[in-house]
Design an enzyme around this catalytic site. Structure first.
Site, PDB file in Angstrom:
ATOM      1  N   GLY A  88      94.608  11.150  -6.630  1.00  0.00           N
ATOM      2  CA  GLY A  88      94.612   9.811  -6.029  1.00  0.00           C
ATOM      3  C   GLY A  88      93.832   8.758  -6.788  1.00  0.00           C
ATOM      4  N   SER A  89      93.616   8.964  -8.090  1.00  0.00           N
ATOM      5  CA  SER A  89      92.844   7.945  -8.822  1.00  0.00           C
ATOM      6  C   SER A  89      93.631   6.639  -8.955  1.00  0.00           C
ATOM      7  CB  SER A  89      92.393   8.464 -10.196  1.00  0.00           C
ATOM      8  OG  SER A  89      93.482   8.670 -11.056  1.00  0.00           O
ATOM      9  N   ASN A  90      94.955   6.721  -9.093  1.00  0.00           N
ATOM     10  CA  ASN A  90      95.749   5.481  -9.133  1.00  0.00           C
ATOM     11  C   ASN A  90      95.738   4.781  -7.775  1.00  0.00           C
ATOM     12  OD1 ASN A  90      97.283   4.879 -11.773  1.00  0.00           O
ATOM     13  ND2 ASN A  90      97.367   7.098 -11.582  1.00  0.00           N
TER      14      ASN A  90
ATOM     15  N   MET B 131     104.030  14.639  -5.634  1.00  0.00           N
ATOM     16  CA  MET B 131     104.618  15.683  -6.477  1.00  0.00           C
ATOM     17  C   MET B 131     105.911  16.282  -5.921  1.00  0.00           C
ATOM     18  SD  MET B 131     102.773  15.322  -9.002  1.00  0.00           S
ATOM     19  CE  MET B 131     103.360  16.638 -10.075  1.00  0.00           C
ATOM     20  N   ARG B 132     106.569  15.571  -5.015  1.00  0.00           N
ATOM     21  CA  ARG B 132     107.837  16.071  -4.474  1.00  0.00           C
ATOM     22  C   ARG B 132     108.972  15.121  -4.837  1.00  0.00           C
ATOM     23  NH1 ARG B 132     107.143  20.166  -0.996  1.00  0.00           N
ATOM     24  NH2 ARG B 132     104.976  20.509  -0.440  1.00  0.00           N
TER      25      ARG B 132
ATOM     26  N   ASN C 202     107.188   3.740  -8.327  1.00  0.00           N
ATOM     27  CA  ASN C 202     106.512   4.910  -8.890  1.00  0.00           C
ATOM     28  C   ASN C 202     105.863   4.551 -10.221  1.00  0.00           C
ATOM     29  OD1 ASN C 202     105.832   7.732  -9.061  1.00  0.00           O
ATOM     30  ND2 ASN C 202     107.456   7.960 -10.577  1.00  0.00           N
TER      31      ASN C 202
ATOM     32  N   HIS D  82     104.818   6.436 -13.869  1.00  0.00           N
ATOM     33  CA  HIS D  82     105.077   7.661 -14.633  1.00  0.00           C
ATOM     34  C   HIS D  82     104.345   7.567 -15.979  1.00  0.00           C
ATOM     35  CE1 HIS D  82     107.205  11.255 -15.822  1.00  0.00           C
ATOM     36  NE2 HIS D  82     107.341  10.687 -17.006  1.00  0.00           N
TER      37      HIS D  82
HETATM   38  C1  GRF Z   1      99.528   9.943 -12.754  1.00  0.00           C
HETATM   39  O1  GRF Z   1      99.462  10.317 -14.102  1.00  0.00           O
HETATM   40  C2  GRF Z   1     100.865   9.341 -12.431  1.00  0.00           C
HETATM   41  O2  GRF Z   1     101.438   8.676 -13.497  1.00  0.00           O
HETATM   42  C3  GRF Z   1     101.699  10.543 -12.080  1.00  0.00           C
HETATM   43  O3  GRF Z   1     100.814  11.396 -11.402  1.00  0.00           O
HETATM   44  C4  GRF Z   1      99.481  11.154 -11.851  1.00  0.00           C
HETATM   45  C5  GRF Z   1      98.659  10.931 -10.619  1.00  0.00           C
HETATM   46  O4  GRF Z   1      97.277  10.873 -10.905  1.00  0.00           O
HETATM   47  N1  GRF Z   1     102.857  10.153 -11.310  1.00  0.00           N
HETATM   48  P1  GRF Z   1      96.273  10.405  -9.780  1.00  0.00           P
HETATM   49  O5  GRF Z   1      96.518  11.305  -8.559  1.00  0.00           O
HETATM   50  O6  GRF Z   1      96.577   8.972  -9.453  1.00  0.00           O
HETATM   51  O7  GRF Z   1      94.892  10.584 -10.307  1.00  0.00           O
END
Ligand code: GRF
Length: 187
Positions: free
Chosen positions: A12-14, A90-91, A107, A109
């Site tokens: 969840g860092s993003n 992740m689904r 999303n 990526h």
């Molecule tokens: C990120 O690299 C994003 O691009 C991908 O999953 C990762 C999630 O990282 N879809 P975080 O959970 O946000 O740290």
């Protein structure tokens, strides 16, 4: 102010980075809910710390994907979200779900799509020994890691990069690009 629902499975860092920008006033939106399909995931701790409501939607509690997605949709609609921001979910979402939220489902990526789709994009780019990779923010369509690009940026792979140093630089670019893409979309 547009309302954003986030969906995450893990770290969840993003999610945290975008919420921090929202709270700082640099992304014009409201973070209304985090939906997480993994009980105990770190993103739930982050939501608590950030003061964002979180709902666990554990896939194991549902008979099939349709029932699981029906609950996700129910919550998205309950919280009246205008956009769904996937942040390490992740689904794979069904075509039905994707069509229901067409142009409202976003999303990020960690590659310069269409290069290196899939769950191991950073490693795949590193092992392919290409000279550059990147980050893409895009609308979600039924095909995985495809769909209209909102924003994308390339990142050179340096001769002395290790997988770890490349991962760090890709994530740093993600922390810049996701808020920028949302700013562009929402303003
Ligand atoms: C990120 O690299 C994003 O691009 C991908 O999953 C990762 C999630 O990282 N879809 P975080 O959970 O946000 O740290």
């Amino acid at each position: 102010m547009k309302k954003l629902a986030f969906i995450a499975s893990g770290n969840g860092s993003n999610f945290e980075n975008v919420v921090r920008e929202i709270q700082a006033g640099t992304v014009p939106a409201e973070a209304v809910v985090l939906l997480c399909d993994k009980p105990g995931a770190k993103c739930l701790e982050r939501a608590a710390r950030l003061g964002v409501t979180a709902e666990v939607v554990d896939r194991k509690q549902f008979a099939d994907r349709a029932a699981f997605e029906a609950r996700l949709a129910e919550l998205v609609d309950l919280y009246q979200a205008d956009y769904i921001v996937l942040a390490g979910f992740m689904r794979i979402l069904s075509a039905d779900f994707v069509h229901r939220y067409e142009k409202r489902l976003i999303n990020i990526h960690p590659s310069y799509l269409p290069a290196f789709p899939g769950a191991h994009a950073i490693r795949d780019a590193f092992e392919a020994k290409v000279k550059e990779t990147g980050v893409t923010v895009h609308f979600v369509i039924a095909e995985v890691d495809a769909g209209p690009v909102i924003l994308q940026e390339k990142l050179p792979i340096r001769p002395d990069d290790t997988l770890e140093s490349l991962e760090t630089r890709v994530h740093d670019l993600e922390y810049k690009l996701y808020p920028a893409a949302l700013r562009q979309l929402l303003s």
